[in-house]
Design an enzyme around this catalytic site. Structure first.
Site, mmCIF file in Angstrom:
data_model
loop_
_atom_site.group_PDB
_atom_site.id
_atom_site.type_symbol
_atom_site.label_atom_id
_atom_site.label_comp_id
_atom_site.label_asym_id
_atom_site.label_seq_id
_atom_site.Cartn_x
_atom_site.Cartn_y
_atom_site.Cartn_z
ATOM 1 N N SER A 27 2.191 1.302 0.133
ATOM 2 C CA SER A 27 1.919 1.181 -1.312
ATOM 3 C C SER A 27 2.037 2.580 -1.892
ATOM 4 C CB SER A 27 0.501 0.648 -1.520
ATOM 5 O OG SER A 27 0.074 0.885 -2.852
ATOM 6 N N TYR A 73 -8.484 0.455 0.800
ATOM 7 C CA TYR A 73 -7.063 0.111 0.580
ATOM 8 C C TYR A 73 -6.217 1.374 0.696
ATOM 9 C CZ TYR A 73 -2.936 -2.172 -1.456
ATOM 10 O OH TYR A 73 -1.675 -2.686 -1.659
#
Ligand SMILES: NC(=O)c1ccc[n+]([C@@H]2O[C@H](COP(=O)([O-])OP(=O)(O)OC[C@H]3O[C@@H](n4cnc5c(N)ncnc54)[C@H](O)[C@@H]3O)[C@@H](O)[C@H]2O)c1
Length: 277
Positions: free
Chosen positions: A155, A174
């Site tokens: 990401s 995350y």
């Protein structure tokens, strides 16, 4: 000419979103697909994960291309379950050439993100889960003797960090997982290069999938309008988000011969997001 003719690809989190997009496109380009998904909800996130119907729909779309699908319900956090899917799939299709570690969760909304266990959940699914997917696959790729390619979905948060209104365990987890997979990628890329196995991470900016297009995320953005002002892609993107197919195009390049000398890389598909600071 098709780009991955008669290759076999393993994909985690295959039931919808990016995983389905990668699976169907690789099938269109000639690959048989081994895949798995939890196909059940996870208490660490406020939105529903994929269902068994979603998984069946992915199979339908793969088979509509004329290629074969071997899929199972399995939790990426369970090493033995993942290894079983890989072994059964490679036994059936006779080889393994490509791995795409894709399964993910986003424990980043509202009050849930402040629970300390959401940090652990993010690491379990998106860092340990990536290890559980790529590590047991390597011996099968090696056994084919023709090299192969592993892609991990990272990401942009794994490049420049997340943008938090307040520090929260879920969001930090995350970001930590998406940075962590770069370490997995670099180390494996060095270790398996001599076997002509390549390992790369693809870091995408926001993509139009149920992970981010859901009620909980909508509410979160409404409650925190400042996030939308900061999260801006410099390249104009219709609707503000990439489509999964945009990311799959780069995945396909990396797993096919077109990318045969690319390894050990963090490849961004970000409409300029990570460099615009
Ligand atoms: N959507 C985005 O904006 C975006 C941006 C950058 C990176 N990513 C990454 O792309 C990947 C795919 O996400 P997506 O956007 O398609 O989300 P998604 O929620 O649509 O799909 C994720 C899939 O993973 C499955 N999954 C979740 N936990 C699992 C587990 N424990 N075991 C097995 N399967 C599990 C889900 O059921 C679902 O089918 C993720 O790694 C995500 O972090 C997404």
């Amino acid at each position: 000419m098709a780009m991955v003719t008669n290759k076999v690809a393993l994909i985690s989190g295959i039931a919808r979103g990016q995983g389905r997009s990668d699976a169907v496109r690789l099938a269109e380009e000639g690959a048989d697909i081994i895949g798995f998904d939890i196909a059940a909800d996870d208490p660490s996130v406020e939105y529903p994960l994929a269902t068994k119907e979603d998984l069946a729909e992915t199979v339908r779309q793969i088979e509509a291309t004329g290629r074969r699908a071997h899929v199972a319900v399995a939790d990426v956090r369970d090493y033995d379950a993942v290894e079983k899917v890989i072994t059964e799939g490679t036994d059936r299709f006779g080889r393994l050439d490509i791995v795409i570690a894709n399964a993910g969760i986003a424990p980043v909304t509202n009050q849930l993100r402040f629970r300390r266990d959401t940090f652990v959940a993010a690491i379990d699914v998106m860092l340990t889960g990536v290890f559980n997917t790529v590590y047991p696959a390597i011996r099968h790729i090696r056994a084919g003797g023709q090299g192969g390619s592993i892609v991990i979905h990272g990401s942009t948060i794994g490049v420049v960090g997340g943008i938090l209104t307040e520090p929260s365990p879920g969001e930090i987890g995350y970001a930590a997982a998406k940075h962590g997979v770069v370490g997995v990628m670099h180390t494996l890329a060095n270790a398996v290069a001599a076997d002509r196995i390549r390992v790369n991470v693809v870091h995408a900016t926001g993509v139009n999938t149920p992970m981010v297009v859901n009620e909980a995320m909508g509410r979160h953005f409404q409650d925190h309008p400042e996030i939308a002002k900061i999260v801006v892609n410099p390249l104009p993107v219709p609707g503000g988000m990439l489509e999964p197919a945009d990311v799959t195009n780069t995945v396909l390049h990396l797993v096919s011969d077109a990318g045969r000398y690319i390894t050990g890389q963090s490849v961004v598909v970000d409409a300029g997001y990570t460099t615009y600071r």
